[in-house]
Write a protein that holds these residues in place. Sequence first.
Motif, mmCIF file in Angstrom:
data_model
loop_
_atom_site.group_PDB
_atom_site.id
_atom_site.type_symbol
_atom_site.label_atom_id
_atom_site.label_comp_id
_atom_site.label_asym_id
_atom_site.label_seq_id
_atom_site.Cartn_x
_atom_site.Cartn_y
_atom_site.Cartn_z
ATOM 1 N N ALA A 1 15.849 13.517 15.602
ATOM 2 C CA ALA A 1 16.707 13.285 14.442
ATOM 3 C C ALA A 1 17.385 11.925 14.506
ATOM 4 N N GLU A 2 17.718 11.484 15.714
ATOM 5 C CA GLU A 2 18.470 10.248 15.859
ATOM 6 C C GLU A 2 17.588 9.012 16.002
ATOM 7 N N SER A 3 16.332 9.200 16.352
ATOM 8 C CA SER A 3 15.460 8.054 16.591
ATOM 9 C C SER A 3 15.001 7.427 15.285
ATOM 10 N N GLU A 4 14.770 6.136 15.331
ATOM 11 C CA GLU A 4 14.204 5.449 14.184
ATOM 12 C C GLU A 4 12.719 5.778 14.120
ATOM 13 N N ALA A 5 12.250 5.993 12.906
ATOM 14 C CA ALA A 5 10.849 6.363 12.721
ATOM 15 C C ALA A 5 9.939 5.208 13.106
ATOM 16 N N LYS A 6 9.014 5.500 13.986
ATOM 17 C CA LYS A 6 8.017 4.508 14.390
ATOM 18 C C LYS A 6 6.637 5.129 14.240
ATOM 19 N N GLY B 1 0.826 -1.198 0.000
ATOM 20 C CA GLY B 1 0.000 0.000 0.000
ATOM 21 C C GLY B 1 0.856 1.242 0.000
ATOM 22 N N PRO B 2 0.222 2.404 -0.093
ATOM 23 C CA PRO B 2 0.988 3.647 -0.094
ATOM 24 C C PRO B 2 1.673 3.867 1.241
ATOM 25 N N ALA B 3 2.864 4.429 1.192
ATOM 26 C CA ALA B 3 3.601 4.728 2.423
ATOM 27 C C ALA B 3 2.843 5.749 3.250
ATOM 28 N N LYS B 4 2.836 5.559 4.554
ATOM 29 C CA LYS B 4 2.122 6.468 5.440
ATOM 30 C C LYS B 4 3.101 7.403 6.142
ATOM 31 N N PRO B 5 2.735 8.647 6.292
ATOM 32 C CA PRO B 5 3.604 9.582 7.024
ATOM 33 C C PRO B 5 3.673 9.200 8.492
ATOM 34 N N ILE B 6 4.744 9.588 9.133
ATOM 35 C CA ILE B 6 4.973 9.213 10.524
ATOM 36 C C ILE B 6 5.174 10.476 11.353
#
Length: 466
Positions: free
Chosen positions: A197-202, A145-150
């Motif tokens: 900036a350093e965190s992984e996107a969740k 599916g389309p990527a969702k913004p985080i």
Amino acid sequence: MVRSLKNPKKAKRKAKESKKGSSSLVPSIPIKVWQPGIDKLEDGEELQFDPSAYNYLQGFGIGWSCLSFDIIRDSLGLVRSEFPHTLYGVAGTQAEQASWNYIGVFKVSNIYGKKRDLVPSAIGDEDTDMESESSSEEGDDAGDGPAKPILQLHKVAHQGCINRIRSMSQKPHMCASWSDRGHVQVWNFSSQLNALAESEAKRSQGGNSIQRIAPLFKFDGHKDEGYAIDWNPVIPGRLVSGDCNRCIHLWEPSSESWIVHENPFVGHKASVEDLQWSPTEGDVFASCSVDGNVSIWDTRLGKTPAISIKAHDADVNVISWNRLVSCMIASGSDDGGFSIHDLRLVNEGGSVVAHFKYHKQPVTSIEWSPHEGSTLAVSSADNQLTIWDLSLEKDAEEEAEFKAKVKEQANAPEDLPPQLLFVHQGQKDLKELHWHQQIPGMIISTAADGFNILMPSNLETTLPSA
């Protein structure tokens, strides 16, 4: 003077709600063009946005409603045109109780939009806080599916509602906030921004915990609350703040602190509503007021205005100094009108070179594009965000061609100003907008029911690419 957004309801919203009223009315075939302030919805009708009008459109919220926010300058590139995009911002809440307020330091990543593909993407789960509403080149984590913004959010406790908040362009982690309790504070959000900036996107907002940190500086010298504040773009750390008691105070940086001049600048006869430093001169700033005037001040010449312009017959709510054409200032009024002033003409009997009365309710925000000197955006209490290009003129041949194309649309507007490029709807009680300084064509706006990120497709041809 329309400012307050004291709303006890949180700004949670479904993605479906962010699409209503954006561009056209689609109750059934045939499609009609919706005219704000003129048309009314009949039973069974609802407003739908035209997907081809946007390269990107997305709604999100940070919890409570937000009266003011700012986009934080980042190090991801000075001019970015390729998806996906990432943006950073800071926003202040308008909570039901003073102790519930916070400043939200946020990051929105994974922003995938359209380049030249005008086919709308499929609509996904409507119960998510954030949902992609435009086509993307990448799939989501499942690849189906389309990527969702985080959205990622850090909350910092703030006593009282935040009337206005601004980030310093030279040191983006430094922010100034105006409280409805009458004080102005300066904050250092470097740790929050570094963590984002350093965190992984969740796919979460990072929890509901609220950090408690002390501001770097607090000024209690204003005799009333206020809304006007601006960092100097030429001299790092220099600040001006204005209040509802007609007073403007100058802040001078001093070894990680500030010295605030006790004697204020006084010249307006009523509340100071907005302030803007000159984009080129570090000692010159502009102000606007409920008294209908726009004033120009030079800090080297004393505490009274160098120039005063009778800009509107009603309250002047907001101003914007053009950073690309420094002789131009735009002002927005309580009567729904906005004007363009050429400072070179002040001594020739009048500075107004253009005036528009399109909006039906007070203008709540106005800002020149950072990438196109003739373009500006305006928001209004009539729930519309409009984009204007002042370089456009009426062309009879093009107008006739346009009318021929839309002749089947019985109620197509016939008297729109030729300078009107775009009309965005769907947000309730619009309060503030900002162009992204580093992503051409992107605008973020806040309203009673949350934020919108929008990238109109018809700005693509006029804005530079990276």
